[in-house]
Design a protein around this motif. Structure first.
Motif, PDB file in Angstrom:
ATOM      1  N   TRP A  54      18.458 -74.711 -80.816  1.00 37.58           N
ATOM      2  CA  TRP A  54      18.341 -73.600 -81.785  1.00 37.58           C
ATOM      3  C   TRP A  54      18.388 -74.022 -83.430  1.00 37.58           C
ATOM      4  O   TRP A  54      18.071 -73.455 -84.089  1.00 37.58           O
ATOM      5  CB  TRP A  54      19.936 -72.654 -81.656  1.00 37.58           C
ATOM      6  CG  TRP A  54      19.792 -71.930 -80.295  1.00 37.58           C
ATOM      7  CD1 TRP A  54      18.672 -71.546 -79.661  1.00 37.58           C
ATOM      8  CD2 TRP A  54      21.001 -71.337 -79.918  1.00 37.58           C
ATOM      9  NE1 TRP A  54      19.151 -70.939 -78.431  1.00 37.58           N
ATOM     10  CE2 TRP A  54      20.585 -70.653 -78.594  1.00 37.58           C
ATOM     11  CE3 TRP A  54      22.282 -71.164 -80.288  1.00 37.58           C
ATOM     12  CZ2 TRP A  54      21.541 -69.983 -77.838  1.00 37.58           C
ATOM     13  CZ3 TRP A  54      23.300 -70.935 -79.418  1.00 37.58           C
ATOM     14  CH2 TRP A  54      22.866 -70.201 -78.331  1.00 37.58           C
ATOM     15  N   CYS A  55      18.590 -75.646 -83.441  1.00 36.86           N
ATOM     16  CA  CYS A  55      18.605 -75.858 -84.731  1.00 36.86           C
ATOM     17  C   CYS A  55      18.215 -77.457 -84.811  1.00 36.86           C
ATOM     18  O   CYS A  55      18.535 -77.922 -83.585  1.00 36.86           O
ATOM     19  CB  CYS A  55      19.834 -75.901 -85.633  1.00 36.86           C
ATOM     20  SG  CYS A  55      21.062 -76.588 -85.059  1.00 36.86           S
ATOM     21  N   ARG A  56      17.556 -78.066 -85.835  1.00 34.90           N
ATOM     22  CA  ARG A  56      17.391 -79.312 -85.807  1.00 34.90           C
ATOM     23  C   ARG A  56      18.421 -80.117 -86.433  1.00 34.90           C
ATOM     24  O   ARG A  56      18.801 -81.186 -85.988  1.00 34.90           O
ATOM     25  CB  ARG A  56      15.952 -79.658 -86.680  1.00 34.90           C
ATOM     26  CG  ARG A  56      14.792 -78.997 -86.160  1.00 34.90           C
ATOM     27  CD  ARG A  56      13.606 -79.283 -87.033  1.00 34.90           C
ATOM     28  NE  ARG A  56      12.194 -78.820 -86.230  1.00 34.90           N
ATOM     29  CZ  ARG A  56      12.241 -77.536 -86.361  1.00 34.90           C
ATOM     30  NH1 ARG A  56      12.571 -76.455 -87.013  1.00 34.90           N
ATOM     31  NH2 ARG A  56      10.913 -77.195 -85.702  1.00 34.90           N
ATOM     32  N   ARG A  57      19.182 -79.534 -87.370  1.00 30.25           N
ATOM     33  CA  ARG A  57      20.355 -80.415 -88.194  1.00 30.25           C
ATOM     34  C   ARG A  57      21.500 -79.283 -88.478  1.00 30.25           C
ATOM     35  O   ARG A  57      21.243 -78.220 -88.551  1.00 30.25           O
ATOM     36  CB  ARG A  57      19.762 -80.765 -89.303  1.00 30.25           C
ATOM     37  CG  ARG A  57      18.754 -82.019 -89.268  1.00 30.25           C
ATOM     38  CD  ARG A  57      18.167 -82.293 -90.277  1.00 30.25           C
ATOM     39  NE  ARG A  57      17.131 -83.129 -90.222  1.00 30.25           N
ATOM     40  CZ  ARG A  57      15.782 -82.816 -90.104  1.00 30.25           C
ATOM     41  NH1 ARG A  57      15.411 -81.293 -90.110  1.00 30.25           N
ATOM     42  NH2 ARG A  57      14.706 -83.702 -89.710  1.00 30.25           N
ATOM     43  N   ALA A  58      22.548 -79.815 -88.416  1.00 28.75           N
ATOM     44  CA  ALA A  58      23.794 -79.095 -88.629  1.00 28.75           C
ATOM     45  C   ALA A  58      24.818 -79.865 -89.663  1.00 28.75           C
ATOM     46  O   ALA A  58      24.793 -81.085 -89.469  1.00 28.75           O
ATOM     47  CB  ALA A  58      24.294 -78.664 -87.611  1.00 28.75           C
TER      48      ALA A  58
END
Length: 356
Positions: A300-304
């Motif tokens: 759902w995301c590349r970075r967090a």
């Protein structure tokens, strides 16, 4: 050269840093013992094999969670005469130079960020002003500051007690005491904005910040209210979905870069893959770690960037458990960096990335 490591930390977290250093040093083949006192803001670690240089190379600063700064400890000076602190320092450095120690590129005179250390700030400034020209005259400091060369750190423990240490710019924090000095922006919805600003400064390299935070990127802020972290992402040009059942700062929403979704951050899912997800929800750290892993497992995301609120006891054990839990449940290799930041309290901040 050197007999151990010297690390700064948040006052009160000395046991956590000592436990981390002990475990990491043992795994790296340099077991030893830590020396510290509660509330001092400092931890010294001495390898049993005496190979402090090897230990310094094995324990990279970027991998440490509870250390604000990592230094190679060179010497300890006690019972200094009040009228002459410069002479004893020069004599120790002369001895070290005979063993091959090159001139330093900078001098930092510091003190711990603690109740006992802060009153030494004035002495640190005056001593630095006296010591710097003496070091240059003696050839122990380069004629002009050379930021790329190893630094000399003089750490005051009292008026007559100090430690000498060195650091390399590529393996240490670029700020005295390891603390970036940030100011609260008048437009920020809350002081929590400083936490994310510091995280992006500390956990990302300068080139990465410019490359990975760009105009037009998409992000989500879980547990966003009142909007401090959403505001930071929006300032970097992102379009942000702020997820929280609580109210958001009206001026932030009016600017047009932040869309408010009234939903639980543990349930909401994005309709498409996002460039960034940030999360500062007050919840059990293992539950947060599992939820963050779910985001990466589902792509759902590349970075967090997310925070883990730690318990009052066994905080290093909980930190290690949560990071291992995240890594195992993310489903594929994820790059991690974690640090207890200056603006953190009983928590650590984690940066996770599935891509370069």
């Amino acid at each position: 050269m050197g007999d151990g490591l010297l690390c700064f930390c948040r006052a009160g977290f000395e046991p956590e840093l000592a436990a981390e250093l002990g475990e990491r040093a043992a795994l790296a083949g340099h077991p030893g013992h830590a020396r510290t006192s509660r509330g001092s803001g400092l931890v010294e670690f001495f390898p049993a094999d005496g190979d402090a240089t090897g230990l310094d190379h094995a324990l990279r600063f970027r991998d440490l969670v509870f250390a604000r700064q990592k230094l190679l400890r060179l010497a300890e000076l006690r019972e200094l005469e009040g009228g002459d602190r410069v002479g004893p320092v020069l004599r120790v450095l002369d001895t070290l130079a005979a063993g091959g120690l090159p001139p330093f590129g900078q001098l930092w005179v510091e003190h711990a960020d603690s109740d006992d250390g802060r009153p030494l700030a004035g002495l640190a400034r005056s001593f630095g002003n006296a010591l710097r020209p003496a070091l240059r005259k003696a050839g122990r400091l380069t004629p002009r500051d050379e930021p790329a060369a190893p630094r000399l750190h003089v750490v005051l423990l009292g008026g007559r007690h100090l430690l000498l240490a060195r650091s390399h710019p590529a393996d240490s924090a670029p700020w005295p005491l390891g603390i970036p000095r940030l100011r609260m922006h008048p437009d920020a919805p809350s002081r929590s904005a400083l936490k994310l600003e510091e995280a992006l400064l500390v956990l990302l390299a300068p080139g990465d910040r410019e490359r990975l935070l760009r105009e037009g990127m998409q992000g989500a802020d879980l547990g966003a209210a009142p909007g401090g972290w959403s505001w930071v992402l929006a300032r970097h040009g992102l379009m942000v979905t702020a997820v929280d059942n609580g109210p958001m700062h009206e001026e932030l929403l009016a600017a047009g870069r932040v869309r408010h979704v009234r939903e639980d951050g543990f349930r909401w899912q994005p309709r498409q893959k996002l460039d960034w997800m940030v999360c500062d929800m007050v919840e059990q750290p293992r539950r947060v770690a599992a939820r963050m892993a779910e985001w990466f497992a589902n792509d759902w995301c590349r970075r967090a960037v997310f925070n883990l609120k730690l318990p009052m006891k066994k905080r290093w054990d909980e930190t290690r458990l949560c990071l291992d839990l995240f890594t195992s449940q993310a489903g594929y290799p994820v790059r991690l960096r974690a640090r207890q930041l200056y603006h953190d309290r009983e928590e650590i901040t984690v940066y996770a990335s599935s891509v370069d």
